[in-house]
Design a protein around this motif. Sequence first.
Motif, PDB file in Angstrom:
ATOM      1  N   PRO A 178       0.825  -1.207   0.000  1.00  0.00           N
ATOM      2  CA  PRO A 178       0.000   0.000   0.000  1.00  0.00           C
ATOM      3  C   PRO A 178       0.863   1.263   0.000  1.00  0.00           C
ATOM      4  O   PRO A 178       2.017   1.246   0.444  1.00  0.00           O
ATOM      5  CB  PRO A 178      -0.796  -0.103   1.304  1.00  0.00           C
ATOM      6  CG  PRO A 178      -0.761  -1.543   1.667  1.00  0.00           C
ATOM      7  CD  PRO A 178       0.544  -2.073   1.152  1.00  0.00           C
ATOM      8  N   THR A 179       0.283   2.360  -0.448  1.00  0.00           N
ATOM      9  CA  THR A 179       1.002   3.636  -0.484  1.00  0.00           C
ATOM     10  C   THR A 179       0.354   4.675   0.420  1.00  0.00           C
ATOM     11  O   THR A 179       0.627   5.866   0.288  1.00  0.00           O
ATOM     12  CB  THR A 179       1.073   4.179  -1.920  1.00  0.00           C
ATOM     13  OG1 THR A 179      -0.247   4.287  -2.455  1.00  0.00           O
ATOM     14  CG2 THR A 179       1.916   3.278  -2.799  1.00  0.00           C
ATOM     15  N   GLU A 180      -0.504   4.230   1.350  1.00  0.00           N
ATOM     16  CA  GLU A 180      -1.089   5.185   2.283  1.00  0.00           C
ATOM     17  C   GLU A 180      -0.033   5.621   3.292  1.00  0.00           C
ATOM     18  O   GLU A 180       0.699   4.776   3.841  1.00  0.00           O
ATOM     19  CB  GLU A 180      -2.271   4.568   3.050  1.00  0.00           C
ATOM     20  CG  GLU A 180      -3.519   4.379   2.216  1.00  0.00           C
ATOM     21  CD  GLU A 180      -3.428   3.146   1.335  1.00  0.00           C
ATOM     22  OE1 GLU A 180      -4.202   3.062   0.351  1.00  0.00           O
ATOM     23  OE2 GLU A 180      -2.581   2.274   1.620  1.00  0.00           O
ATOM     24  N   PRO A 181       0.056   6.924   3.560  1.00  0.00           N
ATOM     25  CA  PRO A 181       1.012   7.384   4.569  1.00  0.00           C
ATOM     26  C   PRO A 181       0.781   6.677   5.904  1.00  0.00           C
ATOM     27  O   PRO A 181      -0.356   6.491   6.339  1.00  0.00           O
ATOM     28  CB  PRO A 181       0.712   8.890   4.674  1.00  0.00           C
ATOM     29  CG  PRO A 181       0.099   9.243   3.359  1.00  0.00           C
ATOM     30  CD  PRO A 181      -0.688   8.037   2.936  1.00  0.00           C
ATOM     31  N   SER A 183       1.363   3.543   6.566  1.00  0.00           N
ATOM     32  CA  SER A 183       1.199   2.089   6.459  1.00  0.00           C
ATOM     33  C   SER A 183       2.511   1.354   6.741  1.00  0.00           C
ATOM     34  O   SER A 183       2.504   0.172   7.069  1.00  0.00           O
ATOM     35  CB  SER A 183       0.653   1.695   5.088  1.00  0.00           C
ATOM     36  OG  SER A 183       1.491   2.153   4.048  1.00  0.00           O
ATOM     37  N   LEU A 242       6.140   6.155  -1.248  1.00  0.00           N
ATOM     38  CA  LEU A 242       4.736   6.555  -1.393  1.00  0.00           C
ATOM     39  C   LEU A 242       4.506   7.290  -2.703  1.00  0.00           C
ATOM     40  O   LEU A 242       3.465   7.122  -3.342  1.00  0.00           O
ATOM     41  CB  LEU A 242       4.319   7.443  -0.218  1.00  0.00           C
ATOM     42  CG  LEU A 242       4.544   6.865   1.188  1.00  0.00           C
ATOM     43  CD1 LEU A 242       4.031   7.847   2.245  1.00  0.00           C
ATOM     44  CD2 LEU A 242       3.874   5.517   1.338  1.00  0.00           C
TER      45      LEU A 242
END
Length: 414
Positions: A178-181, A183, A242
Amino acid sequence: MTTDTALPPTPDYDAWPIEARLQAVESSPRQVSVRWSDGRVSRYHSIWLRENAADDTTVNPATRERILDLSTLPAWPEIANAEIDGSGALCIDFVPEERRLRFHPGWLRAHDYDNAADDEAPLVPVTTWRGGPGERPDSLDASGLLDSEPGDDAEEAILAPALEAILGKGLARLRNLPTEPGSLEAIARRIGPVRPTNFGQLFDVRAKPEPDSNAYTSIALPPHVDLPTREYHPGLQCLHCLENSVAGGEAVMLDGFAVAEALRERDPQAYATLTRVHWRFANTARTTDHVWHAPMIRLDARGELLEVRIADFLRGPLQTDFAEVEPAYEALMALQRLLREPEFAIRFTYQPGDLVIFDNRRLLHARDAFEGDSGHRWLQGCYLERDEIRSRYRMVQRTRRQRRIGAEDRQADF
């Protein structure tokens, strides 16, 4: 032979397959000698056996931590009798306690110090490497990692080869995460606790106003380890991409152990100097002042490479014996020239969802300059300790042994 048919517990939480069975035993008051079904002969001291028993006078059954204080025994524990019981365990009658204790054969075999393998050897053989044009880091598809349950088969299928690569080669690249801050923290905790520093639990690697590190600019970074300014600089570093749409900024990795080995071959005197001279590493920021003195190349008690501390932009003024100053700088420049040789480097571009995990006390990382106004480049990073990856890998091995024993038990039922 006694009639016990159930194997005794072990003094730990691990599982110990029975690779060979006990066939014969001989004893004297202070030693026991056993012969295994594959012909091996192992000797154990009575004092060692008494301290490593698994009964509740020796270990707390709830925690498996030792509670026995050997000095409280009435005398040196000696062996009155030794035999193999019906389960295949070793049974020892100790005097003067008049206590019978049983030992699991799989555990005994695994801890056979009479035929000892090196108990301090790495969990995975260390393989040094060189890069060169076209070389890339080992990559693994980790797309299902956070969807798996901790400790299940799906997690192990992703983590086990990554752990082996990091322990053996110092580096692994996981892809399709995932690339959510934020994570990254959940991913890192699949290995172990995150180590916070003055840069935070997680830190953002991107250009920013008033930076407190060269990493937070768009300039090139030379090969370095992070935080050599600490007594124990972090054992592992994670860098999670990210965003990356800038021109330039290619990542560079070098195996510091391979560089050190090359220096030892080409210039033994420079190598010896860098294992001896203590350099000053300093990070004197506006709000913190971290300083530590250590050699650039550190060896363990066996003379094997243990860590490197290389970071030119974090070196303070050298403080050493007057006669050592010029040899120290000559050795430093010999090392610096090696670090510029393309044969040691692998180069790659971060893609969003990539996570690179590497041994920060072995590998050097660097970065080309990038054009800050050409797009966005945002990596999040964190640190862990080498202890955590070793613990996690031992847990993987333990789970594999438990599955193996379970499968053997099921097969024996048929």
